[in-house]
Scaffold this motif. Structure first.
Motif, PDB file in Angstrom:
ATOM      1  N   PHE A   1      19.046   2.484  39.410  1.00 43.52           N
ATOM      2  CA  PHE A   1      19.465   4.341  39.243  1.00 43.52           C
ATOM      3  C   PHE A   1      20.979   4.576  40.166  1.00 43.52           C
ATOM      4  O   PHE A   1      21.698   4.663  40.067  1.00 43.52           O
ATOM      5  N   GLU A   2      20.664   3.944  41.456  1.00 42.55           N
ATOM      6  CA  GLU A   2      21.710   3.790  42.583  1.00 42.55           C
ATOM      7  C   GLU A   2      23.088   2.670  41.721  1.00 42.55           C
ATOM      8  O   GLU A   2      24.439   3.941  42.536  1.00 42.55           O
ATOM      9  N   LYS A   3      23.053   1.679  41.958  1.00 40.01           N
ATOM     10  CA  LYS A   3      23.738   1.448  41.270  1.00 40.01           C
ATOM     11  C   LYS A   3      24.437   1.427  40.067  1.00 40.01           C
ATOM     12  O   LYS A   3      25.496   1.498  39.970  1.00 40.01           O
ATOM     13  N   ASP A   4      23.521   2.355  39.034  1.00 38.80           N
ATOM     14  CA  ASP A   4      24.423   2.898  38.081  1.00 38.80           C
ATOM     15  C   ASP A   4      24.506   3.829  37.527  1.00 38.80           C
ATOM     16  O   ASP A   4      22.968   4.191  36.945  1.00 38.80           O
ATOM     17  N   PRO A   5      24.907   5.290  37.924  1.00 36.84           N
ATOM     18  CA  PRO A   5      24.282   6.751  38.652  1.00 36.84           C
ATOM     19  C   PRO A   5      24.553   7.228  36.682  1.00 36.84           C
ATOM     20  O   PRO A   5      23.925   8.081  36.534  1.00 36.84           O
ATOM     21  N   GLN A   6      24.707   6.701  35.925  1.00 36.50           N
ATOM     22  CA  GLN A   6      24.843   6.862  34.286  1.00 36.50           C
ATOM     23  C   GLN A   6      23.391   6.556  33.996  1.00 36.50           C
ATOM     24  O   GLN A   6      22.630   7.589  33.292  1.00 36.50           O
ATOM     25  N   MET A   7      22.549   5.432  34.683  1.00 38.84           N
ATOM     26  CA  MET A   7      21.315   5.507  33.956  1.00 38.84           C
ATOM     27  C   MET A   7      20.269   6.018  34.725  1.00 38.84           C
ATOM     28  O   MET A   7      19.954   6.297  33.915  1.00 38.84           O
ATOM     29  N   GLY A   8      20.476   6.215  35.808  1.00 39.33           N
ATOM     30  CA  GLY A   8      19.332   7.123  36.513  1.00 39.33           C
ATOM     31  C   GLY A   8      19.997   8.618  36.022  1.00 39.33           C
ATOM     32  O   GLY A   8      18.979   9.420  35.774  1.00 39.33           O
ATOM     33  N   TYR A   9      21.413   9.174  35.807  1.00 43.34           N
ATOM     34  CA  TYR A   9      21.135  10.110  34.700  1.00 43.34           C
ATOM     35  C   TYR A   9      20.405  10.565  33.705  1.00 43.34           C
ATOM     36  O   TYR A   9      19.801  11.467  33.736  1.00 43.34           O
ATOM     37  N   LEU A  10      20.582   9.459  32.956  1.00 45.19           N
ATOM     38  CA  LEU A  10      20.258   9.562  31.784  1.00 45.19           C
ATOM     39  C   LEU A  10      18.498   9.266  31.254  1.00 45.19           C
ATOM     40  O   LEU A  10      17.494  10.133  31.120  1.00 45.19           O
ATOM     41  N   ALA A  11      17.515   8.283  32.346  1.00 51.32           N
ATOM     42  CA  ALA A  11      16.226   8.745  32.902  1.00 51.32           C
ATOM     43  C   ALA A  11      16.135   9.218  33.106  1.00 51.32           C
ATOM     44  O   ALA A  11      14.798  10.036  33.002  1.00 51.32           O
ATOM     45  N   MET A  12      16.767  10.010  34.565  1.00 56.03           N
ATOM     46  CA  MET A  12      15.493  11.192  34.817  1.00 56.03           C
ATOM     47  C   MET A  12      16.234  12.936  33.811  1.00 56.03           C
ATOM     48  O   MET A  12      14.844  13.496  33.937  1.00 56.03           O
ATOM     49  N   HIS A  13      16.941  12.934  32.961  1.00 54.83           N
ATOM     50  CA  HIS A  13      16.662  14.048  32.480  1.00 54.83           C
ATOM     51  C   HIS A  13      15.589  13.021  31.132  1.00 54.83           C
ATOM     52  O   HIS A  13      15.536  14.532  30.144  1.00 54.83           O
ATOM     53  N   GLN A  14      15.709  12.090  30.218  1.00 56.65           N
ATOM     54  CA  GLN A  14      14.428  12.049  29.795  1.00 56.65           C
ATOM     55  C   GLN A  14      12.803  12.341  30.433  1.00 56.65           C
ATOM     56  O   GLN A  14      11.921  12.392  30.268  1.00 56.65           O
ATOM     57  N   LEU A  15      12.925  11.685  31.540  1.00 59.96           N
ATOM     58  CA  LEU A  15      11.805  12.300  32.364  1.00 59.96           C
ATOM     59  C   LEU A  15      11.393  13.468  32.744  1.00 59.96           C
ATOM     60  O   LEU A  15      10.360  14.391  32.429  1.00 59.96           O
ATOM     61  N   THR A  16      13.018  14.591  32.868  1.00 55.80           N
ATOM     62  CA  THR A  16      12.693  16.158  32.723  1.00 55.80           C
ATOM     63  C   THR A  16      11.635  16.457  31.749  1.00 55.80           C
ATOM     64  O   THR A  16      11.366  17.641  31.501  1.00 55.80           O
ATOM     65  N   LYS A  17      12.206  16.093  30.621  1.00 56.06           N
ATOM     66  CA  LYS A  17      11.932  15.936  29.103  1.00 56.06           C
ATOM     67  C   LYS A  17      10.324  16.270  29.289  1.00 56.06           C
ATOM     68  O   LYS A  17       9.456  16.644  28.650  1.00 56.06           O
TER      69      LYS A  17
END
Length: 155
Positions: free
Chosen positions: A121-137
């Motif tokens: 996620f640190e290396k690929d912030p887009q991946m981190g954002y998408l995963a955290m969005h799913q996590l929040t849901k």
């Protein structure tokens, strides 16, 4: 390592592209658990993010009175069904589990190394954002479930 195709089956990973799925698959492994087997315990380090492939997992809190150690109780706080991601604490600082997980029936589970996942996620912030969005849901769904349980307990 697991197949990226296995991850693709689960809604949590739907927003990720093929390259991102391959990277996560490299740090994941599949294992089996027997009914009644404890998978993790609350207050322990959250070393893995889990995805339930088959079976059922129960999440619960343990309660023990300080002066009456024989009075241990378990309080169910949720059930995990196939396709769901659990042990979200692996992605949220301080990375400590807030519930105990136990196989309610024989299970197939994917575990993803949390430290490596956070590094991705640190290396690929887009991946981190998408995963955290799913996590929040997912967390919001669990919060709604908890509110229903609480309302029923007070009724």
């Amino acid at each position: 390592m697991i197949s990226p195709e296995l991850l693709r089956r689960f809604p949590f990973f739907a927003p990720l592209n093929e390259a991102q799925l391959r990277e996560i698959a490299m740090i994941a492994e599949e294992f089996s658990a027997q009914e009644g087997e404890q998978l993790f315990e609350e207050c322990q380090p959250a070393d893995y993010l889990y995805v339930l492939v088959e079976g059922a997992v129960e999440l619960f809190y343990k309660s023990e009175e300080e002066y009456h150690p024989k009075s241990k109780k378990e309080f169910s706080v949720g059930d995990i069904n196939p396709g769901e991601v659990f042990a979200f604490s692996a992605l949220i600082d301080p990375y400590v589990l807030n519930a105990t997980g136990r196989a309610a029936q024989a299970c197939r589970i994917v575990k993803i190394d949390a430290k490596s996942l956070r590094a991705l996620f640190e290396k690929d912030p887009q991946m981190g954002y998408l995963a955290m969005h799913q996590l929040t849901k997912g967390l919001m769904e669990r919060l709604a479930y908890t509110r229903v349980q609480l309302a029923a307990a007070w009724a």
